[in-house]
Design an enzyme around this catalytic site. Structure first.
Site, PDB file in Angstrom:
ATOM      1  N   CYS A 284      20.730  54.936  20.519  1.00 22.38           N
ATOM      2  CA  CYS A 284      20.242  54.170  21.671  1.00 22.38           C
ATOM      3  C   CYS A 284      18.724  54.057  21.601  1.00 22.38           C
ATOM      4  O   CYS A 284      18.033  54.936  21.107  1.00 22.38           O
ATOM      5  CB  CYS A 284      20.718  54.790  22.981  1.00 22.38           C
ATOM      6  N   SER A 316      19.728  59.606  20.369  1.00 26.39           N
ATOM      7  CA  SER A 316      18.645  58.839  20.986  1.00 26.39           C
ATOM      8  C   SER A 316      17.628  58.501  19.907  1.00 26.39           C
ATOM      9  O   SER A 316      17.508  59.210  18.915  1.00 26.39           O
ATOM     10  CB  SER A 316      17.945  59.671  22.060  1.00 26.39           C
ATOM     11  N   ASP A 317      16.898  57.424  20.095  1.00 26.94           N
ATOM     12  CA  ASP A 317      15.739  57.209  19.240  1.00 26.94           C
ATOM     13  C   ASP A 317      14.776  58.367  19.530  1.00 26.94           C
ATOM     14  O   ASP A 317      14.925  59.082  20.523  1.00 26.94           O
ATOM     15  CB  ASP A 317      15.094  55.855  19.528  1.00 26.94           C
ATOM     16  N   CYS A 318      13.782  58.553  18.653  1.00 32.97           N
ATOM     17  CA  CYS A 318      13.000  59.784  18.751  1.00 32.97           C
ATOM     18  C   CYS A 318      12.168  59.852  20.029  1.00 32.97           C
ATOM     19  O   CYS A 318      11.327  58.995  20.278  1.00 32.97           O
ATOM     20  CB  CYS A 318      12.171  59.961  17.492  1.00 32.97           C
ATOM     21  N   ALA A 320      13.343  59.355  22.945  1.00 34.95           N
ATOM     22  CA  ALA A 320      13.774  58.334  23.907  1.00 34.95           C
ATOM     23  C   ALA A 320      14.343  58.937  25.191  1.00 34.95           C
ATOM     24  O   ALA A 320      14.582  58.217  26.148  1.00 34.95           O
ATOM     25  CB  ALA A 320      14.796  57.390  23.273  1.00 34.95           C
TER      26      ALA A 320
END
Ligand SMILES: *[C@@H]1O[C@H](CO)[C@@H](O)[C@H](O)[C@H]1NC(C)=O
Ligand SMILES: *[C@@H]1O[C@H](CO)[C@@H](O)[C@H](O)[C@H]1NC(C)=O
Ligand SMILES: *[C@@H]1O[C@H](CO)[C@@H](O)[C@H](O)[C@H]1NC(C)=O
Ligand SMILES: *[C@@H]1O[C@H](CO)[C@@H](O)[C@H](O)[C@H]1NC(C)=O
Ligand SMILES: *[C@@H]1O[C@H](CO)[C@@H](O)[C@H](O)[C@H]1NC(C)=O
Ligand SMILES: *[C@@H]1O[C@H](CO)[C@@H](O)[C@H](O)[C@H]1NC(C)=O
Ligand SMILES: *[C@@H]1O[C@H](CO)[C@@H](O)[C@H](O)[C@H]1NC(C)=O
Ligand SMILES: *[C@@H]1O[C@H](CO)[C@@H](O)[C@H](O)[C@H]1NC(C)=O
Length: 797
Positions: A284, A316-318, A320
């Site tokens: 995401c 999650s994206d880093c 996020a």
């Protein structure tokens, strides 16, 4: 700026610096230390007797058993990319974050080039590979990267879970990461996603396939438990394609997306990546979608799991999750952000935010242990499918892969093949190209990107095996090749080098200018503000064009579209080639095209807009034009303005003509409508012009082939991309102007015709999406289009 936010920012800065450093070739000279084989769980004799180690049991039973053995603190420590070891159970630490967009990349702590394997094959950046429109090639690249990744894993230099492909739609030409994607068309992006993921996750190694020699079909990946060679990740879910524009930043941008655009533009690549590609991870994105952070879109996660059959983990994206509280202010406390994403169904956070805040979230009653158990079940299931808990990986199916399998001739040839097939010939006045090397007395190469190898890969590059500059590639053909940079770098803020460039050009028989973009102009966290060539590049080209004896060849690098109208119109610029970021073998591919050893056949996977497009707000996500607001729409499907070069543009050294050999004229839906909708009297009274996809009893039965013949009218063989478009009956508001419904790349022989068939699934390809996001199949006359040729096809009830 809170302390935590500053920390986050620092991390992002470090990452950016890391990216920049990782593309520098100087990194190759590192000491080679022998790295031990990675530790593994279920190691005999002490740690192999757990239920989760029992390979006769189903994955779900094993995953559940493992979850049940952990304490709450142990569980929480699994919720970050750097998952902590569990010594009591013999489970080593696990790094979830490795990258492999177009070859093993240095971004991400899971990969190291410091060890037995100092480099890996650097394929062209994805956008150029997409321009080949060759599914076999896309699959083969996924497979080849997987072999190198497993080899690196075996010597402790990479993980097993990789965060590629990036399949967001290249919606706006300014986007800094458009280069990483397969372009602007949802169907192409879907097809790319499916091929890459299947190749990467080990489809080649499954029973029945064309398995690699030496493994004799004895032990192959089992399909039933969804065994994986590696894990691929469809990212970034969803509607992510803005780094920074005006006051907007990807960390807080709220993408306002209509149901219609979500269904027919933004989601299709993700749906295919999961449904057909069977990807085992979904990432995401940072942005919000219609006011809710992507990582909290429970409805979209549910849809992926239930409707699309997603079985895997959601990362999650880093950072996020941190951004939800710290940057978006969407919740009042860190614990709320943690609760929000865990309750939504996200399983793991890239970063340490969950590690630091989950315990309190539990104590405050915001998160229940069951939420974490669910996340762990998904995570462990993927690890189990990767055979991480099946004992010594050296004895496993991929245990023999090692340094000898990386940077192989086969892989480097594949990288070369990708660059050859992707390069797009945009302009070729009076058949200026190809050059006959026997008639070129001397050659001048101008441009800062031509000498050097650091710009060949684009974003997410690792350490290439044996990169050669564009200059080197061309010099191989013409001994007397001279060089001048003209500009000192890509930003080209000074004309101090022009004089030398003009001098060098004046003395040469033929001149090639290499201009365009690099990561100083477009990358993660950096969108462009202009579509023109950077700095004084245009002036350089014009100065050189004035000085050279003959019209020149302009070679353009980079991912984002460029407004090169001046060059398109200037007769002193005979030919224009787009080479994207061509990877480590790009110099050879370029030379082969210029000297006619390879007939170019790549096609632009995105529209090249004029500079005037920059007045369109980048934050406006709507695809469809709105004339009342002066909004021109986006991509070839909806954009109504002028173009520099259109989607699918690409010339060749020969020309092609088409014929429809056999395509039905009519498709009757009578008998294909579900019983529950079959009261025709009632149905006709309500509407006459479309049916719902849900009303079709079997889409399978409606499929048909369009048989096409393509004639090569020139004296060179060539591999040619056939693109079949369709247009729905005129009365449907909001329908695309045209829509790619099939493509295939075929080999053609000089002065001969080749035949091919394209399978059309009317439910999928001839349908449109209405404003509420419902897919409908319009009745009436659909037009099938093949470069200037039209075939009318009617759907009746
Ligand atoms: C593994 O599971 C199977 C099936 O339940 C069982 O028969 C077998 O005894 C188990 N093996 C071990 C070593 O526990
Ligand atoms: C990962 O975690 C381990 C401890 O669990 C730590 O030693 C190591 O430094 C961490 N690595 C990174 C890259 O943060
Ligand atoms: C950015 O914010 C400032 C101050 O709120 C505003 O004046 C400006 O118009 C905004 N710019 C854009 C591009 O939205
Ligand atoms: C290319 O760059 C290298 C290193 O900067 C330099 O040594 C070499 O002379 C350059 N080549 C040409 C042809 O100028
Ligand atoms: C079909 O619908 C019409 C209108 O609603 C109704 O009059 C007719 O009886 C229906 N026919 C059947 C077979 O159900
Ligand atoms: C196609 O190529 C042939 C052979 O080079 C040439 O004679 C012909 O004029 C070309 N046709 C078009 C439409 O460009
Ligand atoms: C597609 O790519 C594959 C793999 O590189 C290659 O073997 C094949 O020739 C290509 N097909 C065409 C028609 O170019
Ligand atoms: C879209 O189609 C569905 C199904 O026919 C319908 O319920 C909905 O009202 C339509 N939406 C619009 C905006 O026309």
């Amino acid at each position: 700026m809170s302390d935590q936010w500053r920390r986050l920012f620092l991390l992002l800065k470090i990452l950016t610096i890391f990216i920049i450093f990782s593309i520098s070739p100087s990194i190759t000279t590192q000491t080679q230390t022998q790295t031990p084989h990675p530790e593994f769980p279920c190691k005999p004799p002490h740690h192999s007797s757990y239920t989760f180690c029992n390979t006769s049991l189903p994955i779900s039973t094993r995953a559940q058993s493992l979850v049940s053995l952990l304490t709450l603190p142990q569980k929480i420590q699994q919720l970050c990319n750097n998952a902590t070891s569990i010594p009591s159970l013999g489970i080593p630490a696990f790094e979830w974050w490795s990258e492999s967009l177009h070859g093993i990349a240095s971004n991400g702590p899971g990969v190291s080039f410091n060890g037995l394997i100092p480099s890996a094959t650097s394929f062209p950046q994805v956008l150029l590979t997409a321009a080949s429109f060759n599914r076999t090639l896309w699959f083969s690249i996924g497979s080849a990267i997987a072999v190198e990744a497993r080899a690196m894993y075996n010597v402790g230099q990479a993980g097993l879970t990789f965060w590629a492909p990036n399949i967001n739609i290249f919606r706006d030409p300014r986007w800094g990461r458009g280069q990483e994607t397969p372009g602007e068309d949802p169907m192409v992006a879907s097809a790319y996603a499916v091929e890459f993921v299947r190749g990467f996750q080990g489809e080649n190694w499954r029973g029945g396939g064309n398995r690699r020699d030496g493994f004799g079909g004895k032990r192959v990946l089992k399909g039933d438990d969804g065994e994986l060679m590696l894990s691929a990740c469809c990212k970034h879910f969803t509607a992510y394609d803005l780094e920074n524009w005006g006051n907007f930043s990807r960390y807080s941008f709220n993408a306002e997306v209509s149901e219609q655009d979500l269904e027919d533009t933004y989601q299709p690549p993700f749906r295919s990546c999961i449904q057909e590609g069977k990807a085992s991870c979904l990432m995401c994105s940072y942005n919000q979608v219609n006011g809710v952070p992507s990582c909290a879109r429970r409805d979209l996660f549910q849809k992926a799991r239930i409707d699309w059959g997603f079985k895997g983990y959601i990362a999650s994206d880093c950072d996020a999750v941190a951004t939800i509280y710290e940057y978006q202010g969407y919740v009042k406390a860190p614990e709320d952000a943690v609760a929000l994403v865990l309750k939504a169904g996200m399983d793991i956070n890239c970063g340490t935010y969950l590690l630091r805040n989950t315990q309190q979230a539990i104590e405050q009653g915001k998160v229940q242990e069951e939420d974490i158990d669910r996340a762990l079940f998904n995570l462990f299931s993927v690890q189990l499918r990767l055979r991480l808990f099946d004992g010594d990986p050296a004895k496993g199916l991929f245990g023999k892969l090692g340094p000898k399998d990386v940077c192989t001739k086969k892989h480097r040839t594949l990288a070369l093949e990708a660059a050859r097939q992707g390069i797009v010939l945009l302009k070729n006045d009076k058949k200026f190209l190809p050059l006959n090397k026997n008639c070129v007395a001397s050659l001048a190469i101008i441009g800062p990107a031509a000498n050097g190898t650091s710009r060949l890969g684009g974003g997410y590059t690792g350490v290439p095996c044996n990169p050669k500059s564009l200059f080197k590639g061309l010099q191989k053909y013409i001994q007397k090749t001279s060089y001048a940079a003209g500009c000192f770098d890509i930003p080209c803020s000074s004309d101090d080098g022009f004089h030398e460039a003009v001098q060098v050009a004046r003395e040469a028989d033929f001149v090639i200018v290499v201009a365009g973009l690099d990561l100083s102009q477009e990358t993660e966290d950096l969108d462009r503000v202009s579509l023109f060539l950077p700095g004084k590049q245009m002036a350089l080209i014009s100065a050189v064009a004035m000085a050279s004896k003959r019209p020149l060849v302009l070679v353009l690098t980079g991912g984002g579209p460029l407004d090169v109208s001046f060059a398109k119109e200037d007769p002193r610029i005979a030919s224009i080639l787009w080479i994207g970021y061509p990877g480590e073998t790009g110099g050879k591919a370029l030379a082969e095209v210029i000297f006619g050893e390879f007939n170019p056949g790549g096609r632009l996977p995105m529209t090249w807009y004029p500079e005037s497009f920059t007045s369109v707000p980048m934050n406006d996500m709507s695809m469809r034009a709105d004339p009342s607001l002066g909004y021109p729409g986006r991509t070839y499907r909806f954009y109504t303005g002028d173009m520099v070069y259109g989607f699918g543009h690409g010339l060749s050294y020969t020309n092609y003509t088409y014929k429809f050999i056999s395509v039905p004229n009519k498709l009757s839906l009578l008998g294909s409508i579900k019983a529950s909708f079959s009261n025709k009297t009632q149905w006709k009274r309500e509407r006459l012009d479309y049916i719902h996809i849900d009303e079709v009893a079997s889409c399978e039965e409606l499929k048909f082939y369009a048989q096409i013949s393509v004639m090569n009218n020139g004296d060179m063989d060539g591999s040619h991309v056939i693109m079949l478009f369709s247009r729905v009956p005129a009365m449907f508001r909001g329908a695309p102007q045209k829509q790619l419904i099939g493509f295939t790349r075929v080999h053609t022989v000089s002065y001969k015709a080749a035949e091919t068939s394209i399978l059309i699934d009317p439910c999928k390809h001839l349908s449109i999406v209405n404003e509420s996001g419902t897919r409908l199949l319009p009745l009436g006359n659909h037009i099938l289009m093949l470069e200037g040729l039209e075939h009318s096809f009617s759907i009746v009830i």
